[in-house]
Motif scaffolding. Sequence first.
Motif, PDB file in Angstrom:
ATOM      1  N   GLY A  30       8.462  54.312  27.071  1.00  0.00           N
ATOM      2  CA  GLY A  30       9.454  53.471  26.427  1.00  0.00           C
ATOM      3  C   GLY A  30      10.221  52.656  27.440  1.00  0.00           C
ATOM      4  N   GLY A  31      11.426  52.266  27.067  1.00  0.00           N
ATOM      5  CA  GLY A  31      12.256  51.446  27.943  1.00  0.00           C
ATOM      6  C   GLY A  31      11.684  50.057  28.106  1.00  0.00           C
ATOM      7  N   ALA A  32      11.567  49.606  29.347  1.00  0.00           N
ATOM      8  CA  ALA A  32      11.101  48.252  29.624  1.00  0.00           C
ATOM      9  C   ALA A  32       9.627  48.056  29.292  1.00  0.00           C
ATOM     10  CB  ALA A  32      11.368  47.878  31.075  1.00  0.00           C
ATOM     11  N   CYS A  33       8.960  49.125  28.905  1.00  0.00           N
ATOM     12  CA  CYS A  33       7.587  48.972  28.425  1.00  0.00           C
ATOM     13  C   CYS A  33       7.592  48.144  27.143  1.00  0.00           C
ATOM     14  CB  CYS A  33       6.943  50.337  28.159  1.00  0.00           C
ATOM     15  SG  CYS A  33       6.709  51.313  29.659  1.00  0.00           S
ATOM     16  N   SER A  34       8.779  48.003  26.552  1.00  0.00           N
ATOM     17  CA  SER A  34       8.938  47.210  25.342  1.00  0.00           C
ATOM     18  C   SER A  34       8.508  45.774  25.607  1.00  0.00           C
ATOM     19  CB  SER A  34      10.393  47.202  24.885  1.00  0.00           C
ATOM     20  OG  SER A  34      10.840  48.513  24.663  1.00  0.00           O
ATOM     21  N   GLY A  35       7.567  45.326  24.854  1.00  0.00           N
ATOM     22  CA  GLY A  35       7.134  43.953  24.958  1.00  0.00           C
ATOM     23  C   GLY A  35       6.281  43.648  26.177  1.00  0.00           C
ATOM     24  N   CYS A  36       6.003  44.612  26.999  1.00  0.00           N
ATOM     25  CA  CYS A  36       5.210  44.386  28.207  1.00  0.00           C
ATOM     26  C   CYS A  36       3.767  44.100  27.816  1.00  0.00           C
ATOM     27  CB  CYS A  36       5.281  45.595  29.128  1.00  0.00           C
ATOM     28  SG  CYS A  36       4.250  45.430  30.607  1.00  0.00           S
ATOM     29  N   GLY A  37       3.218  43.035  28.350  1.00  0.00           N
ATOM     30  CA  GLY A  37       1.858  42.639  28.017  1.00  0.00           C
ATOM     31  C   GLY A  37       0.795  43.610  28.471  1.00  0.00           C
ATOM     32  N   ILE A  38       1.095  44.421  29.501  1.00  0.00           N
ATOM     33  CA  ILE A  38       0.071  45.363  29.951  1.00  0.00           C
ATOM     34  C   ILE A  38       0.330  46.788  29.451  1.00  0.00           C
ATOM     35  CG2 ILE A  38      -0.544  43.979  31.969  1.00  0.00           C
ATOM     36  CD1 ILE A  38       0.843  46.218  33.657  1.00  0.00           C
ATOM     37  N   ALA A  65      13.635  54.019  22.417  1.00  0.00           N
ATOM     38  CA  ALA A  65      12.326  53.670  21.879  1.00  0.00           C
ATOM     39  C   ALA A  65      11.799  52.374  22.473  1.00  0.00           C
ATOM     40  CB  ALA A  65      12.411  53.535  20.361  1.00  0.00           C
ATOM     41  N   ALA A  66      10.518  52.363  22.634  1.00  0.00           N
ATOM     42  CA  ALA A  66       9.851  51.137  23.070  1.00  0.00           C
ATOM     43  C   ALA A  66       9.515  50.313  21.846  1.00  0.00           C
ATOM     44  CB  ALA A  66       8.575  51.476  23.820  1.00  0.00           C
ATOM     45  N   VAL A  67       9.804  49.053  21.901  1.00  0.00           N
ATOM     46  CA  VAL A  67       9.400  48.144  20.847  1.00  0.00           C
ATOM     47  C   VAL A  67       8.216  47.368  21.409  1.00  0.00           C
ATOM     48  CG1 VAL A  67      10.139  46.313  19.300  1.00  0.00           C
ATOM     49  CG2 VAL A  67      11.786  47.989  20.098  1.00  0.00           C
ATOM     50  N   MET A  68       7.065  48.005  21.346  1.00  0.00           N
ATOM     51  CA  MET A  68       5.860  47.426  21.927  1.00  0.00           C
ATOM     52  C   MET A  68       5.424  46.232  21.095  1.00  0.00           C
ATOM     53  SD  MET A  68       4.716  49.558  24.372  1.00  0.00           S
ATOM     54  CE  MET A  68       5.072  51.219  24.865  1.00  0.00           C
ATOM     55  N   PRO A  69       4.575  45.413  21.668  1.00  0.00           N
ATOM     56  CA  PRO A  69       4.049  44.298  20.869  1.00  0.00           C
ATOM     57  C   PRO A  69       3.408  44.840  19.599  1.00  0.00           C
ATOM     58  CG  PRO A  69       3.343  44.137  23.148  1.00  0.00           C
ATOM     59  CD  PRO A  69       4.020  45.475  22.991  1.00  0.00           C
ATOM     60  N   THR A  70       3.559  44.104  18.515  1.00  0.00           N
ATOM     61  CA  THR A  70       2.992  44.570  17.255  1.00  0.00           C
ATOM     62  C   THR A  70       1.479  44.612  17.303  1.00  0.00           C
ATOM     63  OG1 THR A  70       3.004  42.319  16.396  1.00  0.00           O
ATOM     64  CG2 THR A  70       4.915  43.701  15.877  1.00  0.00           C
ATOM     65  N   LYS A  71       0.891  44.003  18.275  1.00  0.00           N
ATOM     66  CA  LYS A  71      -0.562  43.955  18.401  1.00  0.00           C
ATOM     67  C   LYS A  71      -1.101  45.044  19.324  1.00  0.00           C
ATOM     68  CE  LYS A  71      -1.187  39.812  16.374  1.00  0.00           C
ATOM     69  NZ  LYS A  71      -2.019  39.584  15.257  1.00  0.00           N
ATOM     70  N   THR A  72      -0.294  46.024  19.670  1.00  0.00           N
ATOM     71  CA  THR A  72      -0.711  47.029  20.650  1.00  0.00           C
ATOM     72  C   THR A  72      -2.051  47.654  20.298  1.00  0.00           C
ATOM     73  OG1 THR A  72       1.552  47.540  21.249  1.00  0.00           O
ATOM     74  CG2 THR A  72      -0.084  49.192  21.772  1.00  0.00           C
ATOM     75  N   GLU A  73      -2.202  48.154  19.081  1.00  0.00           N
ATOM     76  CA  GLU A  73      -3.448  48.812  18.707  1.00  0.00           C
ATOM     77  C   GLU A  73      -4.614  47.837  18.769  1.00  0.00           C
ATOM     78  OE1 GLU A  73      -0.611  49.180  16.886  1.00  0.00           O
ATOM     79  OE2 GLU A  73      -0.176  51.279  17.353  1.00  0.00           O
ATOM     80  N   GLU A  74      -4.393  46.619  18.286  1.00  0.00           N
ATOM     81  CA  GLU A  74      -5.445  45.603  18.319  1.00  0.00           C
ATOM     82  C   GLU A  74      -5.822  45.262  19.765  1.00  0.00           C
ATOM     83  OE1 GLU A  74      -5.794  40.935  17.159  1.00  0.00           O
ATOM     84  OE2 GLU A  74      -4.728  42.229  15.750  1.00  0.00           O
ATOM     85  N   MET A  75      -4.817  45.160  20.631  1.00  0.00           N
ATOM     86  CA  MET A  75      -5.068  44.827  22.029  1.00  0.00           C
ATOM     87  C   MET A  75      -5.889  45.911  22.715  1.00  0.00           C
ATOM     88  SD  MET A  75      -1.325  43.331  23.025  1.00  0.00           S
ATOM     89  CE  MET A  75      -1.671  43.004  24.752  1.00  0.00           C
ATOM     90  N   GLU A  76      -5.655  47.156  22.370  1.00  0.00           N
ATOM     91  CA  GLU A  76      -6.400  48.260  22.987  1.00  0.00           C
ATOM     92  C   GLU A  76      -7.890  48.166  22.685  1.00  0.00           C
ATOM     93  OE1 GLU A  76      -4.398  51.741  21.518  1.00  0.00           O
ATOM     94  OE2 GLU A  76      -3.226  51.890  23.344  1.00  0.00           O
ATOM     95  N   GLU A  77      -8.236  47.517  21.592  1.00  0.00           N
ATOM     96  CA  GLU A  77      -9.630  47.417  21.189  1.00  0.00           C
ATOM     97  C   GLU A  77     -10.302  46.145  21.707  1.00  0.00           C
ATOM     98  OE1 GLU A  77     -11.095  49.919  19.669  1.00  0.00           O
ATOM     99  OE2 GLU A  77      -9.178  50.975  19.691  1.00  0.00           O
ATOM    100  N   MET A  78      -9.543  45.252  22.311  1.00  0.00           N
ATOM    101  CA  MET A  78     -10.105  43.973  22.759  1.00  0.00           C
ATOM    102  C   MET A  78     -11.053  44.172  23.939  1.00  0.00           C
ATOM    103  SD  MET A  78      -6.720  41.565  22.448  1.00  0.00           S
ATOM    104  CE  MET A  78      -7.528  40.092  23.042  1.00  0.00           C
ATOM    105  N   ASP A  79     -12.148  43.449  23.907  1.00  0.00           N
ATOM    106  CA  ASP A  79     -13.139  43.531  24.981  1.00  0.00           C
ATOM    107  C   ASP A  79     -12.549  43.176  26.336  1.00  0.00           C
ATOM    108  OD1 ASP A  79     -15.130  44.297  23.219  1.00  0.00           O
ATOM    109  OD2 ASP A  79     -15.840  42.245  22.900  1.00  0.00           O
TER     110      ASP A  79
END
Length: 108
Positions: free
Chosen positions: A45-53, A85-99
């Motif tokens: 969490g923390g600054a992981c919020s919104g982090c692209g990686i 709490a981390a407010v990760m990008p809403t696409k986190t799960e989708e991003m994990e599956e990207m080639d």
Amino acid sequence: MSAEGLERQTRSYLSNNVPQIQEHGGFFEIQDVDEDAGEVTVAIGGACSGCGIAPMTMKAIRHRLPEELDDISKVNVVRAGGPRAAVMPTKTEEMEEMDEYEDYSPPF
């Protein structure tokens, strides 16, 4: 190995091998340890919020901990809850599956 031992090993590994999390203002916590199954749940969490990686960091932790620590067979990485709490990008799960991320190897 005891749950406390697994937690200590996990915390030590993350502190020593993934310092970017804390250096960049994020945090991790060990949420759960199942010593019988060799399963650990790590929340970030923390600054992981919104982090692209963040999705890549989560994936790397899931794969590398069992490779590096003999007594751990499975790692779950989740978003931290509560006031930190981390407010990760809403696409986190989708991003994990990207080639594009399939062969990504972070520098830790």
